[in-house]
Design a protein around this motif. Structure first.
Motif, PDB file in Angstrom:
ATOM      1  N   TYR A   1       0.872  -1.483   0.211  1.00 50.61           N
ATOM      2  CA  TYR A   1       0.631  -0.019   0.340  1.00 50.61           C
ATOM      3  C   TYR A   1       0.852   1.303   0.399  1.00 50.61           C
ATOM      4  N   TRP A   2       2.056   1.436   0.401  1.00 49.99           N
ATOM      5  CA  TRP A   2       2.701   2.454   1.337  1.00 49.99           C
ATOM      6  C   TRP A   2       3.126   2.907  -0.425  1.00 49.99           C
ATOM      7  N   LYS A   3       3.413   2.093  -1.565  1.00 49.30           N
ATOM      8  CA  LYS A   3       3.394   2.183  -2.566  1.00 49.30           C
ATOM      9  C   LYS A   3       2.932   3.040  -4.113  1.00 49.30           C
ATOM     10  N   ARG A   4       1.761   2.859  -3.594  1.00 47.19           N
ATOM     11  CA  ARG A   4      -0.171   2.918  -4.269  1.00 47.19           C
ATOM     12  C   ARG A   4      -0.062   4.695  -3.643  1.00 47.19           C
ATOM     13  N   LYS A   5      -0.954   5.038  -5.645  1.00 50.56           N
ATOM     14  CA  LYS A   5      -1.676   6.532  -4.813  1.00 50.56           C
ATOM     15  C   LYS A   5      -2.964   6.436  -4.492  1.00 50.56           C
ATOM     16  N   ILE A   6      -3.309   5.614  -4.944  1.00 48.06           N
ATOM     17  CA  ILE A   6      -4.934   5.641  -4.180  1.00 48.06           C
ATOM     18  C   ILE A   6      -5.231   4.153  -3.885  1.00 48.06           C
ATOM     19  N   TRP A   7      -5.502   4.483  -1.957  1.00 50.89           N
ATOM     20  CA  TRP A   7      -6.065   3.417  -1.012  1.00 50.89           C
ATOM     21  C   TRP A   7      -7.993   3.845  -1.430  1.00 50.89           C
ATOM     22  N   ILE A   8      -8.620   1.916  -1.410  1.00 54.45           N
ATOM     23  CA  ILE A   8      -9.373   1.343  -1.067  1.00 54.45           C
ATOM     24  C   ILE A   8     -10.202   1.062   0.177  1.00 54.45           C
ATOM     25  N   VAL A   9     -10.944   1.933   1.044  1.00 58.98           N
ATOM     26  CA  VAL A   9     -11.050   1.722   2.304  1.00 58.98           C
ATOM     27  C   VAL A   9     -12.453   1.191   2.868  1.00 58.98           C
ATOM     28  N   PRO A  10     -12.860  -0.363   2.858  1.00 56.77           N
ATOM     29  CA  PRO A  10     -13.391  -0.349   3.406  1.00 56.77           C
ATOM     30  C   PRO A  10     -14.312   0.354   5.223  1.00 56.77           C
ATOM     31  N   ILE A  11     -15.342   0.800   5.315  1.00 58.51           N
ATOM     32  CA  ILE A  11     -15.293   1.033   6.809  1.00 58.51           C
ATOM     33  C   ILE A  11     -17.220   0.975   7.261  1.00 58.51           C
ATOM     34  N   HIS A  12     -16.853   0.040   8.365  1.00 61.22           N
ATOM     35  CA  HIS A  12     -17.518  -0.811   8.852  1.00 61.22           C
ATOM     36  C   HIS A  12     -18.313   0.904  10.173  1.00 61.22           C
ATOM     37  N   ILE A  13     -19.606   0.911  10.736  1.00 56.55           N
ATOM     38  CA  ILE A  13     -20.413   1.692  11.090  1.00 56.55           C
ATOM     39  C   ILE A  13     -20.987   0.827  11.944  1.00 56.55           C
ATOM     40  N   PRO A  14     -20.650   0.544  13.323  1.00 58.28           N
ATOM     41  CA  PRO A  14     -21.632  -0.020  13.972  1.00 58.28           C
ATOM     42  C   PRO A  14     -22.801   0.055  14.745  1.00 58.28           C
ATOM     43  N   LEU A  15     -22.556   1.106  15.030  1.00 59.35           N
ATOM     44  CA  LEU A  15     -24.077   1.384  15.569  1.00 59.35           C
ATOM     45  C   LEU A  15     -24.786   1.786  14.425  1.00 59.35           C
ATOM     46  N   GLU A  16     -24.890   1.676  13.558  1.00 57.43           N
ATOM     47  CA  GLU A  16     -25.792   1.404  12.043  1.00 57.43           C
ATOM     48  C   GLU A  16     -25.612  -0.073  11.809  1.00 57.43           C
ATOM     49  N   ASN A  17     -24.531  -0.745  11.632  1.00 60.69           N
ATOM     50  CA  ASN A  17     -24.486  -1.872  10.604  1.00 60.69           C
ATOM     51  C   ASN A  17     -24.719  -1.713   9.426  1.00 60.69           C
ATOM     52  N   HIS A  18     -23.725  -0.767   9.126  1.00 60.39           N
ATOM     53  CA  HIS A  18     -23.234  -0.356   7.974  1.00 60.39           C
ATOM     54  C   HIS A  18     -22.600  -0.435   7.469  1.00 60.39           C
ATOM     55  N   TRP A  19     -22.650  -0.506   6.072  1.00 61.09           N
ATOM     56  CA  TRP A  19     -21.054  -0.700   5.491  1.00 61.09           C
ATOM     57  C   TRP A  19     -21.169   0.882   4.304  1.00 61.09           C
ATOM     58  N   VAL A  20     -19.552   1.808   4.725  1.00 58.56           N
ATOM     59  CA  VAL A  20     -19.198   2.246   3.278  1.00 58.56           C
ATOM     60  C   VAL A  20     -18.223   2.422   3.206  1.00 58.56           C
ATOM     61  N   LEU A  21     -18.055   2.705   1.722  1.00 58.17           N
ATOM     62  CA  LEU A  21     -16.362   2.934   1.644  1.00 58.17           C
ATOM     63  C   LEU A  21     -15.489   3.778   1.126  1.00 58.17           C
ATOM     64  N   ALA A  22     -14.327   4.237   0.906  1.00 59.33           N
ATOM     65  CA  ALA A  22     -13.872   6.018   1.318  1.00 59.33           C
ATOM     66  C   ALA A  22     -12.788   5.176   0.361  1.00 59.33           C
ATOM     67  N   VAL A  23     -12.202   5.905  -0.816  1.00 61.27           N
ATOM     68  CA  VAL A  23     -11.535   6.217  -1.034  1.00 61.27           C
ATOM     69  C   VAL A  23     -10.103   7.482  -1.337  1.00 61.27           C
ATOM     70  N   VAL A  24      -9.158   6.638  -0.456  1.00 60.23           N
ATOM     71  CA  VAL A  24      -8.089   8.405  -0.606  1.00 60.23           C
ATOM     72  C   VAL A  24      -6.772   8.432  -2.060  1.00 60.23           C
ATOM     73  N   TYR A  25      -6.798   9.370  -2.092  1.00 54.72           N
ATOM     74  CA  TYR A  25      -6.277   9.784  -3.212  1.00 54.72           C
ATOM     75  C   TYR A  25      -4.990  10.481  -2.738  1.00 54.72           C
ATOM     76  N   LEU A  26      -4.546   9.630  -2.621  1.00 48.56           N
ATOM     77  CA  LEU A  26      -2.672  10.482  -1.380  1.00 48.56           C
ATOM     78  C   LEU A  26      -2.057  11.562  -1.881  1.00 48.56           C
TER      79      LEU A  26
END
Length: 79
Positions: A30-55
């Protein structure tokens, strides 16, 4: 681009050993990549979102299928 696994992120949160973390994540390089795709779980909502990070630009895009029906105030911190 680096796609983080939902299995790797809890290892970071719960302070697994560096050797265990490295063994599981080194193939990702991951340290060599320019873009990270990160799944994020929100436990209180039991819901998933997706973050795309452009470093290179510092932009984070959050994709949420329920985005119009709920607000993120108090859940996302910007520092």
């Amino acid at each position: 681009c680096a796609i983080f696994s939902t299995h790797d992120l809890p290892r970071i949160r719960y302070k697994t050993s560096d050797s265990n973390l490295w063994r599981n994540m080194r193939r990702l390089e991951y340290w060599k990549r320019k873009i990270w795709i990160v799944p994020i779980h929100i436990p209180l909502e039991n819901h998933w979102v997706l973050a795309v990070v452009y470093l290179e630009t510092g932009i984070i895009r959050l994709f949420d299928s329920l985005g119009k029906s709920q607000r993120w105030d108090g859940i996302i911190e910007v520092s």
